[in-house]
Design a protein around this motif. Structure first.
Motif, PDB file in Angstrom:
ATOM      1  N   TYR A  52       0.826  -1.207   0.000  1.00  0.00           N
ATOM      2  CA  TYR A  52       0.000   0.000   0.000  1.00  0.00           C
ATOM      3  C   TYR A  52       0.864   1.262   0.000  1.00  0.00           C
ATOM      4  O   TYR A  52       0.597   2.209  -0.737  1.00  0.00           O
ATOM      5  CB  TYR A  52      -0.931  -0.010   1.213  1.00  0.00           C
ATOM      6  CG  TYR A  52      -1.826   1.192   1.298  1.00  0.00           C
ATOM      7  CD1 TYR A  52      -2.858   1.372   0.385  1.00  0.00           C
ATOM      8  CD2 TYR A  52      -1.651   2.150   2.289  1.00  0.00           C
ATOM      9  CE1 TYR A  52      -3.683   2.475   0.454  1.00  0.00           C
ATOM     10  CE2 TYR A  52      -2.472   3.248   2.365  1.00  0.00           C
ATOM     11  CZ  TYR A  52      -3.489   3.403   1.449  1.00  0.00           C
ATOM     12  OH  TYR A  52      -4.298   4.502   1.526  1.00  0.00           O
ATOM     13  N   ALA A 107       2.276   1.785  -3.378  1.00  0.00           N
ATOM     14  CA  ALA A 107       1.261   2.281  -4.305  1.00  0.00           C
ATOM     15  C   ALA A 107       1.048   3.777  -4.129  1.00  0.00           C
ATOM     16  O   ALA A 107       0.890   4.521  -5.110  1.00  0.00           O
ATOM     17  CB  ALA A 107      -0.053   1.528  -4.104  1.00  0.00           C
ATOM     18  N   ILE A 108       1.063   4.241  -2.884  1.00  0.00           N
ATOM     19  CA  ILE A 108       0.889   5.681  -2.631  1.00  0.00           C
ATOM     20  C   ILE A 108       2.082   6.467  -3.168  1.00  0.00           C
ATOM     21  O   ILE A 108       1.921   7.509  -3.792  1.00  0.00           O
ATOM     22  CB  ILE A 108       0.680   5.926  -1.130  1.00  0.00           C
ATOM     23  CG1 ILE A 108      -0.635   5.318  -0.739  1.00  0.00           C
ATOM     24  CG2 ILE A 108       0.794   7.392  -0.789  1.00  0.00           C
ATOM     25  CD1 ILE A 108      -1.377   5.908   0.365  1.00  0.00           C
ATOM     26  N   GLY A 164       3.990   5.471  -5.555  1.00  0.00           N
ATOM     27  CA  GLY A 164       3.926   5.343  -7.004  1.00  0.00           C
ATOM     28  C   GLY A 164       2.968   6.314  -7.651  1.00  0.00           C
ATOM     29  O   GLY A 164       3.151   6.703  -8.806  1.00  0.00           O
ATOM     30  N   GLU A 165       1.926   6.720  -6.930  1.00  0.00           N
ATOM     31  CA  GLU A 165       1.006   7.723  -7.474  1.00  0.00           C
ATOM     32  C   GLU A 165       1.681   9.076  -7.590  1.00  0.00           C
ATOM     33  O   GLU A 165       1.422   9.822  -8.526  1.00  0.00           O
ATOM     34  CB  GLU A 165      -0.239   7.834  -6.597  1.00  0.00           C
ATOM     35  CG  GLU A 165      -1.196   6.691  -6.753  1.00  0.00           C
ATOM     36  CD  GLU A 165      -2.451   6.885  -5.935  1.00  0.00           C
ATOM     37  OE1 GLU A 165      -2.610   7.950  -5.291  1.00  0.00           O
ATOM     38  OE2 GLU A 165      -3.274   5.961  -5.929  1.00  0.00           O
ATOM     39  N   ALA A 166       2.533   9.391  -6.659  1.00  0.00           N
ATOM     40  CA  ALA A 166       3.219  10.677  -6.675  1.00  0.00           C
ATOM     41  C   ALA A 166       4.318  10.712  -7.732  1.00  0.00           C
ATOM     42  O   ALA A 166       4.564  11.740  -8.348  1.00  0.00           O
ATOM     43  CB  ALA A 166       3.802  10.980  -5.300  1.00  0.00           C
ATOM     44  N   GLN A 210       5.423   8.481 -10.965  1.00  0.00           N
ATOM     45  CA  GLN A 210       5.084   7.377 -11.861  1.00  0.00           C
ATOM     46  C   GLN A 210       6.294   6.535 -12.257  1.00  0.00           C
ATOM     47  O   GLN A 210       6.163   5.355 -12.552  1.00  0.00           O
ATOM     48  CB  GLN A 210       4.412   7.924 -13.132  1.00  0.00           C
ATOM     49  CG  GLN A 210       3.110   8.643 -12.877  1.00  0.00           C
ATOM     50  CD  GLN A 210       2.002   7.710 -12.429  1.00  0.00           C
ATOM     51  OE1 GLN A 210       1.977   6.550 -12.800  1.00  0.00           O
ATOM     52  NE2 GLN A 210       1.100   8.223 -11.616  1.00  0.00           N
ATOM     53  N   ALA A 261       3.990  -0.510 -12.616  1.00  0.00           N
ATOM     54  CA  ALA A 261       2.602  -0.898 -12.371  1.00  0.00           C
ATOM     55  C   ALA A 261       2.384  -2.394 -12.588  1.00  0.00           C
ATOM     56  O   ALA A 261       1.613  -3.025 -11.855  1.00  0.00           O
ATOM     57  CB  ALA A 261       1.673  -0.093 -13.265  1.00  0.00           C
TER      58      ALA A 261
END
Length: 66
Positions: A20, A23-24, A26-28, A30, A35
């Protein structure tokens, strides 16, 4: 068996937390996280959790049948 199931559950909860967090992050950014590898990791962890829960359910069913 109970100790193994509890230890495995705690370990998987820690892995889910790390996934998790990745993933957070990775959102900030790319480019930081792939992915496809995140998806494969999620599927693998979910599969292991499914097997663990089935083992726990079977263990409880055997125990209650006694």
């Amino acid at each position: 068996m109970r100790t193994i199931l509890n230890g495995s559950s705690a370990f998987l909860i820690a892995l889910y937390g790390a996934l998790y967090a990745m993933a957070i992050v990775g959102e900030a950014n790319q480019d930081f996280i792939d992915a496809v590898s995140m998806l494969k990791s999620s599927i693998a962890l979910s599969s292991v959790s499914l097997v663990l829960s089935l083992a726990a359910a079977q263990h409880l069913a055997k125990r209650s049948a006694k």
